[in-house]
Structures are given as structure tokens and as C-alpha cells.
Design a protein around this motif. Structure first.
Motif, mmCIF file in Angstrom:
data_model
loop_
_atom_site.group_PDB
_atom_site.id
_atom_site.type_symbol
_atom_site.label_atom_id
_atom_site.label_comp_id
_atom_site.label_asym_id
_atom_site.label_seq_id
_atom_site.Cartn_x
_atom_site.Cartn_y
_atom_site.Cartn_z
ATOM 1 N N THR A 190 0.828 -1.204 0.000
ATOM 2 C CA THR A 190 0.000 0.000 0.000
ATOM 3 C C THR A 190 0.862 1.254 0.000
ATOM 4 O O THR A 190 0.620 2.199 -0.767
ATOM 5 C CB THR A 190 -0.937 0.005 1.225
ATOM 6 N N ARG A 191 1.874 1.277 0.863
ATOM 7 C CA ARG A 191 2.754 2.440 0.959
ATOM 8 C C ARG A 191 3.482 2.680 -0.367
ATOM 9 O O ARG A 191 3.616 3.812 -0.833
ATOM 10 C CB ARG A 191 3.768 2.228 2.090
ATOM 11 N N ALA A 192 3.953 1.597 -0.982
ATOM 12 C CA ALA A 192 4.697 1.712 -2.233
ATOM 13 C C ALA A 192 3.811 2.200 -3.375
ATOM 14 O O ALA A 192 4.199 3.088 -4.146
ATOM 15 C CB ALA A 192 5.337 0.376 -2.591
ATOM 16 N N VAL A 193 2.611 1.630 -3.484
ATOM 17 C CA VAL A 193 1.701 2.050 -4.547
ATOM 18 C C VAL A 193 1.360 3.532 -4.390
ATOM 19 O O VAL A 193 1.387 4.299 -5.370
ATOM 20 C CB VAL A 193 0.416 1.201 -4.553
ATOM 21 N N ALA A 194 1.048 3.954 -3.165
ATOM 22 C CA ALA A 194 0.696 5.360 -2.921
ATOM 23 C C ALA A 194 1.858 6.305 -3.192
ATOM 24 O O ALA A 194 1.653 7.481 -3.490
ATOM 25 C CB ALA A 194 0.214 5.527 -1.485
ATOM 26 N N SER A 195 3.079 5.784 -3.117
ATOM 27 C CA SER A 195 4.275 6.607 -3.319
ATOM 28 C C SER A 195 4.591 6.850 -4.784
ATOM 29 O O SER A 195 5.386 7.748 -5.110
ATOM 30 C CB SER A 195 5.495 5.928 -2.670
ATOM 31 N N MET A 196 4.024 6.070 -5.660
ATOM 32 C CA MET A 196 4.362 6.170 -7.083
ATOM 33 C C MET A 196 3.992 7.545 -7.644
ATOM 34 O O MET A 196 2.953 8.102 -7.283
ATOM 35 C CB MET A 196 3.669 5.059 -7.867
ATOM 36 N N PRO A 197 4.812 8.094 -8.523
ATOM 37 C CA PRO A 197 4.584 9.455 -9.045
ATOM 38 C C PRO A 197 3.621 9.493 -10.236
ATOM 39 O O PRO A 197 3.960 9.993 -11.311
ATOM 40 C CB PRO A 197 5.998 9.889 -9.458
ATOM 41 N N THR A 198 2.424 8.938 -10.031
ATOM 42 C CA THR A 198 1.421 8.937 -11.098
ATOM 43 C C THR A 198 0.089 9.420 -10.545
ATOM 44 O O THR A 198 -0.208 9.244 -9.355
ATOM 45 C CB THR A 198 1.222 7.531 -11.699
ATOM 46 N N ALA A 199 -0.715 10.009 -11.424
ATOM 47 C CA ALA A 199 -2.040 10.460 -11.008
ATOM 48 C C ALA A 199 -2.900 9.290 -10.542
ATOM 49 O O ALA A 199 -3.686 9.418 -9.593
ATOM 50 C CB ALA A 199 -2.722 11.190 -12.169
ATOM 51 N N GLU A 200 -2.732 8.133 -11.178
ATOM 52 C CA GLU A 200 -3.515 6.953 -10.809
ATOM 53 C C GLU A 200 -3.181 6.497 -9.393
ATOM 54 O O GLU A 200 -4.078 6.113 -8.630
ATOM 55 C CB GLU A 200 -3.257 5.818 -11.802
ATOM 56 N N ALA A 201 -1.909 6.534 -9.041
ATOM 57 C CA ALA A 201 -1.491 6.097 -7.710
ATOM 58 C C ALA A 201 -2.045 7.027 -6.631
ATOM 59 O O ALA A 201 -2.500 6.570 -5.569
ATOM 60 C CB ALA A 201 0.033 6.040 -7.626
ATOM 61 N N LYS A 202 -2.024 8.327 -6.887
ATOM 62 C CA LYS A 202 -2.526 9.283 -5.903
ATOM 63 C C LYS A 202 -4.047 9.150 -5.752
ATOM 64 O O LYS A 202 -4.581 9.223 -4.643
ATOM 65 C CB LYS A 202 -2.141 10.706 -6.294
ATOM 66 N N ALA A 203 -4.744 8.943 -6.861
ATOM 67 C CA ALA A 203 -6.196 8.751 -6.795
ATOM 68 C C ALA A 203 -6.530 7.472 -6.029
ATOM 69 O O ALA A 203 -7.483 7.432 -5.241
ATOM 70 C CB ALA A 203 -6.782 8.701 -8.201
ATOM 71 N N TRP A 204 -5.725 6.431 -6.237
ATOM 72 C CA TRP A 204 -5.909 5.155 -5.541
ATOM 73 C C TRP A 204 -5.744 5.346 -4.032
ATOM 74 O O TRP A 204 -6.542 4.841 -3.236
ATOM 75 C CB TRP A 204 -4.882 4.159 -6.076
ATOM 76 N N ALA A 205 -4.720 6.092 -3.634
ATOM 77 C CA ALA A 205 -4.494 6.355 -2.209
ATOM 78 C C ALA A 205 -5.632 7.192 -1.635
ATOM 79 O O ALA A 205 -6.132 6.917 -0.536
ATOM 80 C CB ALA A 205 -3.156 7.063 -2.014
#
Length: 199
Positions: free
Chosen positions: A31-46
Motif C-alpha cells: 500500500t505504501r509503495a503504490v501510494a508513493s508512485m509518481p502517477t495520477a492513478e497512484a494518488k487517486a488510488w491512495a
């Protein structure tokens, strides 16, 4: 983790690592790694974990917030600064108790501490409001300041879990008595697996 922040690993690889080792700790770090990714999709997911669109266990909620706000991603995260303050009161409808406090802290825009962030944070609880409350203008003059008074005042002021008639949802300000019931004698208490520090 650092590879995720830099965008040097993709979601498919992260999911594959989790599938290979599907432990509670791995889910938190995933969860932490996915939220850290520099993409709009990752931030929306978090963000879906913050506002309750998606549900997750408590440690994963915290990891999503802590992973989301990363230095160097300010431009990508800029829209979420205003959204944090706009949507924060509504989180009381999807999170409760200590989880609500932890989520509010974990998702606070720490990596975007500019004038806008500071201004919005101050607006939630201005110094004048505090003075008014504790000198008795809005609070209980002549009585000792207590958390219960501050809590009910804030809920009323911010319209958090309040009915249209100005009463607390559920008819009570606090359900602490229900939360403090003791476990029956001899009740088995499961061990809690806690995630380790970031590597």
C-alpha cells in the motif's frame, strides 16, 4: 520503496511481489509503495482510502497516507492540498475513533507545506476561536477546560456528524462507555502483526 517513489518500478511488479508474499506486513508495505508512485492513478488510488471510496485495514490506511505525500511530487499532489481540507470533515462519516485521527494525520499534506496549506490549517482552528472557546465566550466559562467540551464544540462548529436540528448523530456526543467494556475473562487475544520501518 525508493524505487516506487522514483517511478522505477511499476504497479504490476509491486502486485507480483505481494502475491509472492501475501503477509499482513507485505500488504501494508505494498500500500505504501503504490501510494508513493509518481502517477495520477497512484494518488487517486491512495485518496480513495482517505475518503472511504475504498476500504482497507487500519495499518494500510495509514500507509496510504504516509506514502502519498512525497517530496518531489508537489505538482502532482497540488490538487489534493485543497481537497484534504475540503473533505476532512466528511471523513468522520467513513472512519471513526482513533482510526479517524490516524487517517487525518497520515493524509495531512506534509510535503506541501506552503502558504496555502498553512492558511487552510489555521482556518480549521484559528487562534481567535481557541481564545473564544477557552475564555468562556463560546465555551464553559468558569469551568475547567475538558476535552469533551472542546470535542462537542468542534463538531458543532464544523458540522461533523450533526443532524439538521443541531444534535449529535446517534443522540449522544460520546460512546466511550461502549468502547471501554472489558473483555470476558479468559477471552483469547490474537497477536498483532506490526509492520517494521521502511527499508
Amino acid at each position: 520503496m525508493r524505487l516506487a517513489v522514483l517511478g522505477a518500478v511499476d504497479r504490476e511488479s509491486l502486485d507480483a511481489h505481494l502475491e509472492a508474499e501475501p503477509t499482513a506486513v507485505s500488504r501494508v508495505e505494498h500500500t505504501r509503495a503504490v501510494a508513493s508512485m509518481p502517477t495520477a492513478e497512484a494518488k487517486a488510488w491512495a485518496w480513495e482510502r482517505f475518503n472511504g471510496v475504498a476500504t482497507a485495514p487500519n495499518y494500510e490506511l495509514e500507509a496510504a497516507g504516509e506514502g502519498m505525500w512525497r517530496a518531489g511530487q508537489e505538482e502532482l499532489l497540488a490538487p489534493y492540498v485543497e481537497r484534504y481540507f475540503d473533505e476532512l470533515p466528511g471523513t468522520a462519516e467513513v472512519h471513526s475513533g482513533w482510526v479517524l485521527a490516524d487517517v487525518a494525520e497520515a493524509f495531512f499534506p506534509l510535503s506541501s507545506l506552503d502558504e496555502t496549506t498553512v492558511r487552510r490549517a489555521h482556518a480549521l482552528l484559528a487562534r481567535d476561536d481557541l481564545a473564544e472557546h477557552f475564555d468562556g465566550t463560546a465555551g464553559p466559562r468558569g469551568r475547567r477546560a475538558r476535552m469533551q467540551h472542546f470535542y462537542s464544540w468542534q463538531r458543532t462548529r464544523l458540522d461533523v456528524l450533526m443532524t439538521d436540528s443541531g444534535e449529535p448523530v446517534g443522540g449522544r456526543w460520546s460512546f466511550d462507555e461502549d468502547n471501554r467494556k472489558k473483555l470476558p475473562k479468559g477471552h483469547p487475544v490474537p497477536a498483532v502483526e506490526r509492520p517494521g520501518p521502511d527499508s
